[in-house]
Each structure stands twice: as structure tokens, then as C-alpha cells.
Motif scaffolding. Structure first.
Motif, mmCIF file in Angstrom:
data_model
loop_
_atom_site.group_PDB
_atom_site.id
_atom_site.type_symbol
_atom_site.label_atom_id
_atom_site.label_comp_id
_atom_site.label_asym_id
_atom_site.label_seq_id
_atom_site.Cartn_x
_atom_site.Cartn_y
_atom_site.Cartn_z
ATOM 1 N N MET A 1 0.838 -1.204 0.000
ATOM 2 C CA MET A 1 0.000 0.000 0.000
ATOM 3 C C MET A 1 0.880 1.264 0.000
ATOM 4 S SD MET A 1 -3.014 0.972 2.637
ATOM 5 C CE MET A 1 -3.847 -0.598 2.630
ATOM 6 N N SER A 2 0.579 2.200 -0.852
ATOM 7 C CA SER A 2 1.430 3.389 -0.921
ATOM 8 C C SER A 2 1.243 4.264 0.317
ATOM 9 C CB SER A 2 1.090 4.194 -2.165
ATOM 10 O OG SER A 2 -0.093 4.892 -1.930
ATOM 11 N N GLU A 3 2.270 5.074 0.612
ATOM 12 C CA GLU A 3 2.261 5.968 1.784
ATOM 13 C C GLU A 3 1.061 6.910 1.736
ATOM 14 O OE1 GLU A 3 3.546 7.336 5.315
ATOM 15 O OE2 GLU A 3 4.374 5.619 4.224
ATOM 16 N N LYS A 4 0.747 7.371 0.481
ATOM 17 C CA LYS A 4 -0.311 8.353 0.285
ATOM 18 C C LYS A 4 -1.673 7.812 0.715
ATOM 19 C CE LYS A 4 -1.326 11.742 -3.229
ATOM 20 N NZ LYS A 4 -1.366 11.938 -4.652
ATOM 21 N N ARG A 5 -1.927 6.528 0.386
ATOM 22 C CA ARG A 5 -3.248 5.951 0.645
ATOM 23 C C ARG A 5 -3.515 5.742 2.118
ATOM 24 N NH1 ARG A 5 -4.392 1.018 -3.015
ATOM 25 N NH2 ARG A 5 -6.330 1.036 -1.864
ATOM 26 N N ARG A 6 -2.427 5.673 2.927
ATOM 27 C CA ARG A 6 -2.607 5.384 4.346
ATOM 28 C C ARG A 6 -2.947 6.629 5.173
ATOM 29 N NH1 ARG A 6 2.145 3.261 6.326
ATOM 30 N NH2 ARG A 6 2.951 2.376 4.409
ATOM 31 N N ILE A 7 -2.828 7.809 4.588
ATOM 32 C CA ILE A 7 -3.094 9.033 5.351
ATOM 33 C C ILE A 7 -4.592 9.148 5.641
ATOM 34 C CG2 ILE A 7 -3.081 11.574 5.258
ATOM 35 C CD1 ILE A 7 -0.526 11.340 3.582
ATOM 36 N N ASN A 8 -4.909 9.297 6.943
ATOM 37 C CA ASN A 8 -6.313 9.427 7.329
ATOM 38 C C ASN A 8 -6.713 10.913 7.279
ATOM 39 O OD1 ASN A 8 -8.804 9.341 8.428
ATOM 40 N ND2 ASN A 8 -8.165 8.535 10.430
#
Ligand code: HEM
Length: 239
Positions: A1-8
Motif C-alpha cells: 500500500m502506498s504511503e499516500k493511501r494510508r493518510i487518514n
């Protein structure tokens, strides 16, 4: 999973919604206190204001339901604003003690202001609900005499005094903190930042004082009308 997608993004969205509802409520209350202070000009001026909000000048007849609608909308905005704010309250005695210790050790003016905002917000939730419930259910009992009667005969004046101080202080600090948060009053050079903040705080205290003076003067005028002989003689039956 990319870093970007994990940002809440949820906390940022809630933060924005809290700022937005806060600005709407602050604008509402600054208008409210001014409109309602028309009683300081004359009873007729306050009656004209009431007719305006009842839509008389648009529809040629009074529609108090407009006031009920407005008051219900304000209540919904307050509920959203308070519900989002709740997540930042200290949720246990232990958390509260940590916060108190921090506040004392830092002796930071803005941290103390935040505490004042939490306390005034807490009280306002109850006080404003009582007032709004009256405005929603009895929209036609507003006017120079009807309002004065409520303030005296229904002993609303202590509630209004408390609510006035809570809401003006809460809104004043709220707008000050928003301006700092969104960087709207920043100096271009770091060394002037402290002076800027002090200036902004002075403006905040000034505006709070002006609104409190206007609010207290209006409330005293309503009380004065409610206690006057004219009122007893039935002058209230004409506007
Ligand atoms: C649409 C919603 C609202 C309407 C129509 C309304 C209307 C009024 C009216 C007509 C008065 C004069 C006294 C009376 O008639 O009882 C009054 C007083 C007052 N209202 Fe409201 N109000 C609304 C919402 C609010 C809210 C949300 C707050 C604060 C959170 C608030 C705070 C106050 C205060 C503090 C006073 C006393 C004013 C003073 O000391 O000069 N009102 N309101």
C-alpha cells in the motif's frame, strides 16, 4: 500500500468543519447582539427588526415560522460544532490533571484561553438550548414587550446574563484562535510574531468588551421595559 493511501484525512476534515461551523456561529451571534440591541434605539426599532425577521417586508404578512426555521438551523449547527469539539475535551480525570499540570508549567496565555473556551462551551450548550427551544416553539412571542415580559415574568434574565458572557467570550477566543490557526495575521519576519500575537489578543479583548457592553445595556433596557408602569398599563398591546 502506498504511503499516500494510508493518510487518514478524517481529523483534518473534522477540524475544517469545526472551524466552518464556528465562523458561521460567530457571525450569527455578532449579528444577533446588534439586531437585538435595536431596543437601545427605541421600541419601534426593535419591533421593525422583529417584523423584518418574520418576513413581513417580503410577504406583506408575518410568518413567525421563519424564526422557528432559523432557530432550528442554528441549533443543528451548534450540535455539529459541539459534537466535533467533544473529541478534544479531556475525557478522564487523569487527562484533566495532566492538562492542568501542563497549563501551570507552561503558563501559556493561549493554553489558558483554550481552557476558558472549553468551560464556556460546556455551559453554553445547556443555556443556548433552553433559549433556542423557546425561540423554536414560541416564535411569535418576540418584540419589545413580549421579549421584556419573558425576561422579567419568566425570569429569563439570569440565564441571558450567563449566556451573554459565555457566548461573547467563547466566540471572541474562538475567532482569535482560528486566525492564529489558519495563519491569517502572521508577520513576515519571525521576530515580529510575538508582537503580532499580542496585538491580535488586544483586539480580541477590545471586541469582547464592546459586545459585552452592548449586550448588558440591551438586557438592562428589556428589564427596564418589563418592570415599567407602561407595561402594567397594558401598553404592550400595541407594538
Ligand atoms: C435563530 C435563533 C435565535 C433567535 C431568533 C434569538 C432571538 C432572541 C431574542 C428575540 C432575544 C431577546 C430576548 C427574548 O425575546 O427572549 C434574545 C436574547 C439573547 N439571545 Fe438569542 N436568539 C437566537 C439564538 C441565540 C443563540 C444561538 C445564542 C447564543 C448561543 C443567543 C444568545 C442570546 C443572548 C445572550 C440574549 C440576551 C441578549 C442581551 O443580553 O442583550 N441567541 N435572542
Amino acid at each position: 500500500m502506498s504511503e499516500k493511501r494510508r493518510i487518514n484525512k478524517m481529523p483534518a476534515r473534522l477540524d475544517f468543519l469545526q472551524s466552518l461551523t464556528g465562523v458561521i456561529l460567530a457571525l450569527f451571534i455578532s449579528g444577533h447582539i446588534l439586531f437585538e440591541s435595536s431596543i437601545l434605539i427605541s421600541k419601534d426599532a426593535m419591533y421593525t427588526m422583529t417584523l423584518f425577521f418574520e418576513g413581513y417586508f417580503f410577504f406583506g404578512e408575518k410568518h413567525p415560522s421563519i424564526i422557528s426555521f432559523l432557530a432550528s438551523s442554528v441549533l443543528i449547527i451548534i450540535i455539529i460544532h459541539a459534537a466535533i469539539a467533544l473529541r478534544k475535551f479531556p475525557s478522564s480525570y487523569a487527562q484533566y490533571k495532566i492538562f492542568r499540570r501542563h497549563m501551570k508549567s507552561l503558563n501559556h496565555h493561549d493554553t489558558s484561553l483554550w481552557a476558558v473556551q472549553v468551560i464556556t462551551g460546556f455551559f453554553m450548550f445547556f443555556l443556548a438550548s433552553i433559549h433556542l427551544y423557546t425561540m423554536i416553539t414560541m416564535p411569535s412571542s418576540i418584540g419589545p414587550y413580549a421579549s421584556s415580559e419573558r425576561i422579567i415574568s419568566e425570569v429569563m434574565w439570569p440565564l441571558y446574563f450567563l449566556l451573554l458572557f459565555a457566548v461573547v467570550i467563547h466566540a471572541g477566543i474562538g475567532i482569535y484562535r482560528l486566525i492564529l490557526k489558519w495563519g491569517l495575521f502572521e508577520a513576515s519576519k519571525q521576530k515580529y510574531m510575538k508582537q503580532r500575537r499580542t496585538l491580535l489578543r488586544t483586539i480580541m479583548y477590545f471586541v469582547i468588551t464592546i459586545y459585552l457592553v452592548i449586550g448588558v445595556a440591551s438586557l438592562i433596557r428589556y428589564m427596564n421595559i418589563g418592570l415599567s408602569d407602561d407595561f402594567e398599563k397594558g401598553e404592550r398591546y400595541h407594538p
